[in-house]
Design an enzyme around this catalytic site. Structure first.
Site, PDB file in Angstrom:
ATOM      1  N   GLY A  46       0.834  -1.196   0.000  1.00 35.23           N
ATOM      2  CA  GLY A  46       0.000   0.000   0.000  1.00 35.23           C
ATOM      3  C   GLY A  46       0.868   1.245   0.000  1.00 35.23           C
ATOM      4  O   GLY A  46       2.038   1.201   0.398  1.00 35.23           O
ATOM      5  N   GLN A  51       2.987   9.989   1.504  1.00 31.83           N
ATOM      6  CA  GLN A  51       4.305   9.339   1.566  1.00 31.83           C
ATOM      7  C   GLN A  51       5.219   9.754   0.421  1.00 31.83           C
ATOM      8  O   GLN A  51       6.423   9.495   0.468  1.00 31.83           O
ATOM      9  CB  GLN A  51       4.152   7.816   1.533  1.00 31.83           C
ATOM     10  CG  GLN A  51       3.552   7.234   2.805  1.00 31.83           C
ATOM     11  CD  GLN A  51       3.444   5.738   2.698  1.00 31.83           C
ATOM     12  OE1 GLN A  51       2.448   5.228   2.213  1.00 31.83           O
ATOM     13  NE2 GLN A  51       4.471   5.021   3.120  1.00 31.83           N
ATOM     14  N   CYS A  88       6.278  -0.410   7.359  1.00 26.77           N
ATOM     15  CA  CYS A  88       5.863   0.743   6.552  1.00 26.77           C
ATOM     16  C   CYS A  88       7.031   1.139   5.656  1.00 26.77           C
ATOM     17  O   CYS A  88       8.175   1.183   6.107  1.00 26.77           O
ATOM     18  CB  CYS A  88       5.486   1.900   7.470  1.00 26.77           C
ATOM     19  SG  CYS A  88       5.016   3.394   6.582  1.00 26.77           S
ATOM     20  N   LEU A  89       6.726   1.441   4.394  1.00 24.37           N
ATOM     21  CA  LEU A  89       7.775   1.852   3.465  1.00 24.37           C
ATOM     22  C   LEU A  89       8.479   3.129   3.934  1.00 24.37           C
ATOM     23  O   LEU A  89       9.622   3.374   3.577  1.00 24.37           O
ATOM     24  CB  LEU A  89       7.178   2.080   2.070  1.00 24.37           C
ATOM     25  CG  LEU A  89       6.645   0.820   1.365  1.00 24.37           C
ATOM     26  CD1 LEU A  89       5.897   1.201   0.099  1.00 24.37           C
ATOM     27  CD2 LEU A  89       7.782  -0.144   1.050  1.00 24.37           C
ATOM     28  N   HIS A 130      -4.102   1.420   7.753  1.00 26.73           N
ATOM     29  CA  HIS A 130      -2.735   1.950   7.768  1.00 26.73           C
ATOM     30  C   HIS A 130      -2.624   3.165   6.832  1.00 26.73           C
ATOM     31  O   HIS A 130      -2.056   4.196   7.198  1.00 26.73           O
ATOM     32  CB  HIS A 130      -1.789   0.821   7.335  1.00 26.73           C
ATOM     33  CG  HIS A 130      -0.340   1.192   7.284  1.00 26.73           C
ATOM     34  ND1 HIS A 130       0.594   0.672   8.142  1.00 26.73           N
ATOM     35  CD2 HIS A 130       0.349   2.022   6.445  1.00 26.73           C
ATOM     36  CE1 HIS A 130       1.790   1.180   7.851  1.00 26.73           C
ATOM     37  NE2 HIS A 130       1.673   1.987   6.820  1.00 26.73           N
ATOM     38  N   GLU A 131      -3.195   3.039   5.619  1.00 26.67           N
ATOM     39  CA  GLU A 131      -3.087   4.149   4.649  1.00 26.67           C
ATOM     40  C   GLU A 131      -3.920   5.352   5.080  1.00 26.67           C
ATOM     41  O   GLU A 131      -3.519   6.503   4.856  1.00 26.67           O
ATOM     42  CB  GLU A 131      -3.486   3.690   3.251  1.00 26.67           C
ATOM     43  CG  GLU A 131      -2.671   2.553   2.663  1.00 26.67           C
ATOM     44  CD  GLU A 131      -1.176   2.706   2.802  1.00 26.67           C
ATOM     45  OE1 GLU A 131      -0.665   3.842   2.887  1.00 26.67           O
ATOM     46  OE2 GLU A 131      -0.491   1.668   2.845  1.00 26.67           O
ATOM     47  N   HIS A 134      -1.911   7.310   7.319  1.00 27.49           N
ATOM     48  CA  HIS A 134      -0.960   8.157   6.576  1.00 27.49           C
ATOM     49  C   HIS A 134      -1.619   9.457   6.118  1.00 27.49           C
ATOM     50  O   HIS A 134      -1.013  10.527   6.190  1.00 27.49           O
ATOM     51  CB  HIS A 134      -0.433   7.426   5.336  1.00 27.49           C
ATOM     52  CG  HIS A 134       0.747   6.547   5.589  1.00 27.49           C
ATOM     53  ND1 HIS A 134       1.915   7.009   6.145  1.00 27.49           N
ATOM     54  CD2 HIS A 134       0.956   5.227   5.334  1.00 27.49           C
ATOM     55  CE1 HIS A 134       2.788   6.005   6.236  1.00 27.49           C
ATOM     56  NE2 HIS A 134       2.225   4.911   5.753  1.00 27.49           N
TER      57      HIS A 134
HETATM   58 NI    NI Z   1       3.029   2.985   5.602  1.00 25.95          NI
END
Ligand code: NI
Length: 160
Positions: A46, A51, A88-89, A130-131, A134
């Site tokens: 995702g 981000q 998380c990226l 999660h998104e 963000h």
């Molecule tokens: Ni993330």
């Protein structure tokens, strides 16, 4: 399509709250395509626009069932609970145990601007929550209990 630069904690861009998209145009379509490419190349499941430094309410998710693009996503229903580790990226090297709803219903616009709804569970439900975090400037590290910090961290988990 172009790969976008993913912001890494503590980049302040990650704390910006996304603005609602007023109308879905070519710019948003192009951005969603770039976000999807970036997510795949980074082996995440995702990615939210915040981000990549863009404060628009846009999300891409693919937990293995195909790509879903969400504009202005809002969770309208949550059911049950699941506790699992999340990566998380934007927060490399961290896996944090987080309690999420097991099932979510999400209202959103698709990339053609049409009102849509999807219900999902498990990893998909986790990724949606999660998104959406963000998009409101919240990160997985915000869930850390400082006392249990060392106990809850491990090295390998899916990066969302
Ligand atoms: Ni993330």
């Amino acid at each position: 399509m172009a790969k976008l630069k993913i912001r890494i904690f503590p980049d302040p861009d990650l704390r910006v709250k996304a603005d609602k998209v007023e109308s879905v145009g070519q710019a948003e379509k192009d951005l969603l395509a770039d976000m999807a490419l970036t997510m795949y190349l980074s082996q995440g499941v995702g990615l939210a626009a915040t981000q990549v430094g863009i404060s628009k309410s846009l999300v891409v998710i693919d937990v293995g069932d195909g790509l879903i693009k969400l504009v202005n996503p809002i969770i309208t229903k949550k059911e049950g609970a699941q506790v699992s580790e999340e990566g998380c990226l934007s927060v490399p090297g961290e896996c944090i145990k987080i309690k999420r709803a097991k099932i979510v219903v999400v209202n959103f616009l698709n990339e053609d601007g049409e009102p849509s709804r999807i219900k999902g569970e498990g990893l998909f439900a986790k990724a949606v929550q999660h998104e959406l975090d963000h998009l409101s400037g919240k990160l997985i590290i915000d869930y850390l209990n400082p006392i249990k910090k060392l106990l809850t961290r491990t090295k390998s988990c899916r990066r969302i």
